[in-house]
Structure formats: C-alpha cells, structure tokens
Design a protein around this motif. Structure first.
Motif: not given
Ligand code: FAD
Length: 254
Positions: A12, A117, A120, A127, A154, A166-167, A190, A193, A196-197, A210, A212, A215, A243
């Motif tokens: 990571d 990706r 967001p 953050f 947000v 949601h947030f 954390w 997030h 949401v994952n 990638f 979900k 994490f 981070y």
């Molecule tokens: P992301 O989830 O964007 O994560 C980015 C990177 O952070 C990951 O690659 C990993 O390295 C790291 N990571 C992952 N989990 C964690 C963790 N728990 N703690 C620390 N680091 C971590 N999309 C929707 O469809 N519905 C929603 O309700 C929604 N809510 C969101 C709320 C916020 C505040 C944000 C910023 C985004 C939201 N999104 C939502 C978008 C979604 O969460 C992802 O950002 C998007 O799908 C891209 O996902 P990604 O695979 O790039 O990883």
C-alpha cells in the motif's frame, strides 16, 4: 512501470502526485462549480482551507497560494464559484506553480479503465493523510477539527451526492460522540472507509483489477488482527506507515 514496481514491492503506497491532483480538482472543479457560496457553505470552505494549510504536504508556493485564498475567503461574506475560479487562475498564473498545472494521470489511483477509481480514490487518500498528519504533527488543533472539515467538504462540495449522503449518515451516527483524540479520528475514518468498501464490494463501480477489501489485508499487515479482532495500535501504526508525509511516494509529484 516505476509505479507498478513500487506497489508490488511495498504494497500500500500513497502518491503525493495523487494528492496534488485531488486538491487541484477539489478547489477548481468542485468548489468552483458552486453557484453562490455564503453562510455554512462558505464556512465549510474556510475550514477545509485551514485543514489543508495545516496538514497537507504543500510546497512553498502551494502554501503561498493557500494563504492568498484563505485571506480572500476570510474577507468576504459571499462568493460565487465563478469569482473563485477567476481568483484561482489569477493567483496561479502569478506563482507559475508546477503543482497546479493540469494533469490527467493518476498513479496509485489509476484504474484499469478510465471510468474506475481516480478522483474519489485520491480524495480518500488525501483524507487519510490529513487525519494521520494531525496525529503526528505538533500543530494539530482539536481532535475533531480535521473530521469536521472533511464532513463540511463532503456535505457541501463533493460531487457524488450518494457518497455525501452516506458519509453524512455515518458521521451523524458516531463521529460527534466518539472523537475525543487524534488516534480516534484516524481510526474513525479508517473504519468508515471500510464500511464503504464492504457496501461496494462486487458493485458495478468496483474496478475488477482492484477488488474492494477490508483494509489492510492480512498479507500487508499480519499483526493488525488477532483471532479476527482488530489490534488498533497496530492498525494505527500501519496507517502511519502508509499515510504520513514522509511515507508518501514523490514519483510524479510537482
Ligand atoms: P478507494 O475505496 O477509493 O480507496 C483508495 C485507496 O485507499 C485503496 O486503494 C487502498 O489503498 C486505501 N484504502 C482502502 N480502504 C482503506 C481504509 N479502510 N483505510 C485506509 N485506506 C484504505 N462510492 C459509492 O458508490 N457509494 C458511496 O456511498 C461512496 N461513498 C464515498 C464516500 C467518500 C467520502 C469518498 C471519498 C468516496 C466514496 N465513494 C462511494 C467512492 C468509493 O469509496 C471509491 O473511492 C471508488 O469506488 C474507487 O475505489 P478504489 O478501488 O479506487 O478504492
């Protein structure tokens, strides 16, 4: 290929270039697309700028720009998105900032297709960096300052309406009652997030390259779980190792 190599070697990794991209997009396009800002919206912008100044790894010219923007926002009671964009363009051109040049490539947040990706992902990364920096930096303010500013951003600016709803829901359930230390602030984000994952795993928006996960993965941080229970001090340490400012990869950064 340099990025792939680093990620496969280190796991990571957060990239400063992605943070810079997120900040630029958030200020220019998300704040800039508001028609009219006043009252709580303008306050949310003020608080966001304060937190960015305090906890974002800004270059010297980035700091100068943030100071100028803050002074301006503090001197008005209303502001249009159009005036904000003009101000940004004017100040950026004076400073000729490499940091603010338009860039379309994400590094750590690059999806396997352009619709995955990106922004967001880079916003989450930003953050996490902000909450972790408040934990390790001496000038941190109150433990809730960073999360409140993130919530304000947000709520009033994030373009994904569903994400914002949601947030805000998550924040109203637990954020205000639970955050009384910088450690709790890092852990709250954390956990949020991860919720949401969990909700998005298998969703159409998920990049198949990638998936979900909850994490960090067991592979990346074997000590973060003990018999299925989180070991919070290990999680905190792991989040810092990814981070904190001095952990960020500088590849591609301005
Ligand atoms: P992301 O989830 O964007 O994560 C980015 C990177 O952070 C990951 O690659 C990993 O390295 C790291 N990571 C992952 N989990 C964690 C963790 N728990 N703690 C620390 N680091 C971590 N999309 C929707 O469809 N519905 C929603 O309700 C929604 N809510 C969101 C709320 C916020 C505040 C944000 C910023 C985004 C939201 N999104 C939502 C978008 C979604 O969460 C992802 O950002 C998007 O799908 C891209 O996902 P990604 O695979 O790039 O990883």
């Amino acid at each position: 290929s340099q990025v792939k190599e680093l990620v496969s070697h280190k796991g990571d990794v957060a990239f400063l270039a992605d943070l810079e991209h997120a900040l630029r997009f958030s200020l220019r396009h998300e704040v800039g697309s508001r028609k009219h800002m006043t009252g709580p919206v303008l306050n949310a912008l003020r608080n966001y700028l304060i937190i960015i100044k305090r906890h974002f790894p800004l270059s010297v010219s980035g700091k100068t720009l943030l100071n100028l923007l803050t002074d301006h926002v503090n001197s008005v009671t209303e502001l249009s998105g159009e005036d904000w964009r003009k101000l940004l363009t004017e100040e950026e051109s004076k400073l000729t900032l490499p940091v603010w040049t338009e860039r379309n490539e994400f590094l750590g947040c690059r999806g396997s297709q352009p619709n995955y990706r990106g922004y967001p992902c880079s916003l989450w990364t930003t953050f996490h960096v902000l909450t972790v920096d408040a934990l390790v930096s001496p000038d941190s303010g109150r433990p809730r300052d960073v999360l409140e500013a993130i919530l304000g951003y947000v709520t009033h600016f994030f373009g994904c309406a569903e994400c914002s709803k949601h947030f805000q829901g998550m924040a109203s359930e637990t954020m205000f009652s639970e955050i009384n230390s910088h450690e709790k602030s890092v852990l709250w984000l954390w956990q949020g997030h991860n919720k949401v994952n969990k909700r998005l795993a298998g969703d159409a928006t998920e990049d198949p390259a990638f998936p979900k996960i909850i994490f960090p993965s067991v592979d990346r941080c074997p000590g973060c779980r003990d018999n299925g229970e989180w070991v919070e001090h290990e999680v905190l340490q792991y989040l810092q190792s990814v981070y904190s400012h001095n952990s960020l990869s500088l590849i591609g950064a301005a």
